[in-house]
Design a protein around this motif. Structure first.
Motif, PDB file in Angstrom:
ATOM      1  N   LEU A   1      -2.327  -3.105   4.323  1.00  0.00           N
ATOM      2  CA  LEU A   1      -1.689  -2.775   5.511  1.00  0.00           C
ATOM      3  C   LEU A   1      -2.405  -2.350   6.709  1.00  0.00           C
TER       4      LEU A   1
ATOM      5  N   ASN B   1       5.305   4.522  13.610  1.00  0.00           N
ATOM      6  CA  ASN B   1       4.180   3.990  13.563  1.00  0.00           C
ATOM      7  C   ASN B   1       3.530   3.801  15.063  1.00  0.00           C
TER       8      ASN B   1
ATOM      9  N   SER C   1       7.375   3.481  -1.202  1.00  0.00           N
ATOM     10  CA  SER C   1       6.910   2.521  -0.299  1.00  0.00           C
ATOM     11  C   SER C   1       6.167   1.571  -1.176  1.00  0.00           C
TER      12      SER C   1
ATOM     13  N   SER D   1       9.599   0.842   4.419  1.00  0.00           N
ATOM     14  CA  SER D   1       8.162  -0.044   4.573  1.00  0.00           C
ATOM     15  C   SER D   1       7.672   0.700   6.035  1.00  0.00           C
ATOM     16  N   LEU D   2       8.092   2.151   6.358  1.00  0.00           N
ATOM     17  CA  LEU D   2       7.553   2.646   7.157  1.00  0.00           C
ATOM     18  C   LEU D   2       7.686   2.045   8.745  1.00  0.00           C
ATOM     19  N   GLY D   3       8.436   1.212   8.953  1.00  0.00           N
ATOM     20  CA  GLY D   3       9.020   0.759  10.150  1.00  0.00           C
ATOM     21  C   GLY D   3       9.780   1.723  10.845  1.00  0.00           C
TER      22      GLY D   3
ATOM     23  N   ASP E   1       2.351  -0.266  -1.235  1.00  0.00           N
ATOM     24  CA  ASP E   1       1.133  -0.447  -0.412  1.00  0.00           C
ATOM     25  C   ASP E   1       0.591  -1.699  -1.218  1.00  0.00           C
TER      26      ASP E   1
ATOM     27  N   THR F   1      -0.425   2.255   9.602  1.00  0.00           N
ATOM     28  CA  THR F   1       0.567   2.503   8.780  1.00  0.00           C
ATOM     29  C   THR F   1       0.154   3.606   7.675  1.00  0.00           C
TER      30      THR F   1
ATOM     31  N   ILE G   1       6.485  -4.460  11.611  1.00  0.00           N
ATOM     32  CA  ILE G   1       5.144  -4.459  11.250  1.00  0.00           C
ATOM     33  C   ILE G   1       5.381  -4.644   9.624  1.00  0.00           C
TER      34      ILE G   1
END
Ligand code: SF4
Length: 229
Positions: A58, A182, A52, A29-31, A54, A62, A192
């Motif tokens: 977002l 991030n 991931s 989740s790119l956290g 999208d 992000t 996030i």
């Protein structure tokens, strides 16, 4: 346990997943935790794919991070992005409104269903195992989370290799290895998600307090990690 020992343990888990549970995939989740795992996968288990979701809602930060990850890791780690089914999304928005998730828990869960849960199912189709960056300390709903569990909902093994990591461990790893993260984390967003459903928190507040802040603590999951009981 020292951070070095925790890193070695995670590297071992990732190698085992790569060898014994192929094809395996990591849900990023790119956290901050996901950046740690992305880096460890690139270094120790590049056979694990990364994806991931999208949601279309977002934060700009992000998307900037997604581009930065692609620049940093290139072909080493390619993040496949999944999007909601356009027809289901169009119908939901036309019928309920663009910000319907604020109106009821049911409408919020329906939005998460279309934007996250269904795309996740597509991402996991045909996989033997999936990996998340969840930690026990993140939420009351995660306090007893094991490193490995069977995910009956999706019919595959689920691994949470960072289950016992602290927030301090995560940031020591990120700073120590100079890996991207991030920019919202520097503005007091520890957790996030989608922009309209995430806000920053005050010092001392629970790390998940900024997610769906208008709802009760016990129900604060998006449906990606809910177990059948
Ligand atoms: S977090 Fe909010 S915007 Fe994102 S999918 Fe769930 S309800 Fe919709």
């Amino acid at each position: 346990m020292t951070l070095e020992a925790k890193i070695a343990a995670v590297a071992g888990v990732l190698k085992r997943i790569q060898d014994e549970f192929s094809p395996a995939t990591f849900a990023s989740s790119l956290g901050a935790e996901d950046m740690v795992l992305t880096d460890l996968i690139a270094k120790h288990a590049p056979g694990i794919s990364v994806f991931s979701l999208d949601t279309g809602r977002l934060n700009p930060e992000t998307y900037e991070l997604l581009a930065k990850v692609q620049e940093t890791y290139g072909k080493q780690v390619e993040i496949k992005v999944y999007y909601p089914q356009p027809d289901a999304l169009q119908q939901y928005v036309e019928h309920n409104g663009i910000n319907a998730f604020y109106h009821s828990v049911d409408l919020r869960k329906a939005c998460c269903g279309i934007r996250k849960v269904e795309p996740l199912k597509r991402a996991l189709a045909g996989k033997t195992a999936w990996i998340t960056g969840m930690r026990r300390q993140q939420a009351v709903t995660r306090a007893n989370m094991p490193v490995q569990e069977h995910d009956a909902d999706h019919g595959l093994e689920k691994f949470n290799p960072l289950a016992d990591w602290t927030e301090k461990d995560v940031w020591e790893y990120i700073r120590g290895n100079g890996i991207p993260y991030n920019a919202l984390h520097d503005k007091h967003y520890p957790s996030i998600g989608c922009a309209p459903c995430t806000r920053n928190i005050a010092v001392g507040e629970d790390v998940r307090a900024g997610r769906w802040w208008w709802e009760d603590e016990s129900g604060k999951e998006c449906g990606l990690h809910v177990k059948k009981v």
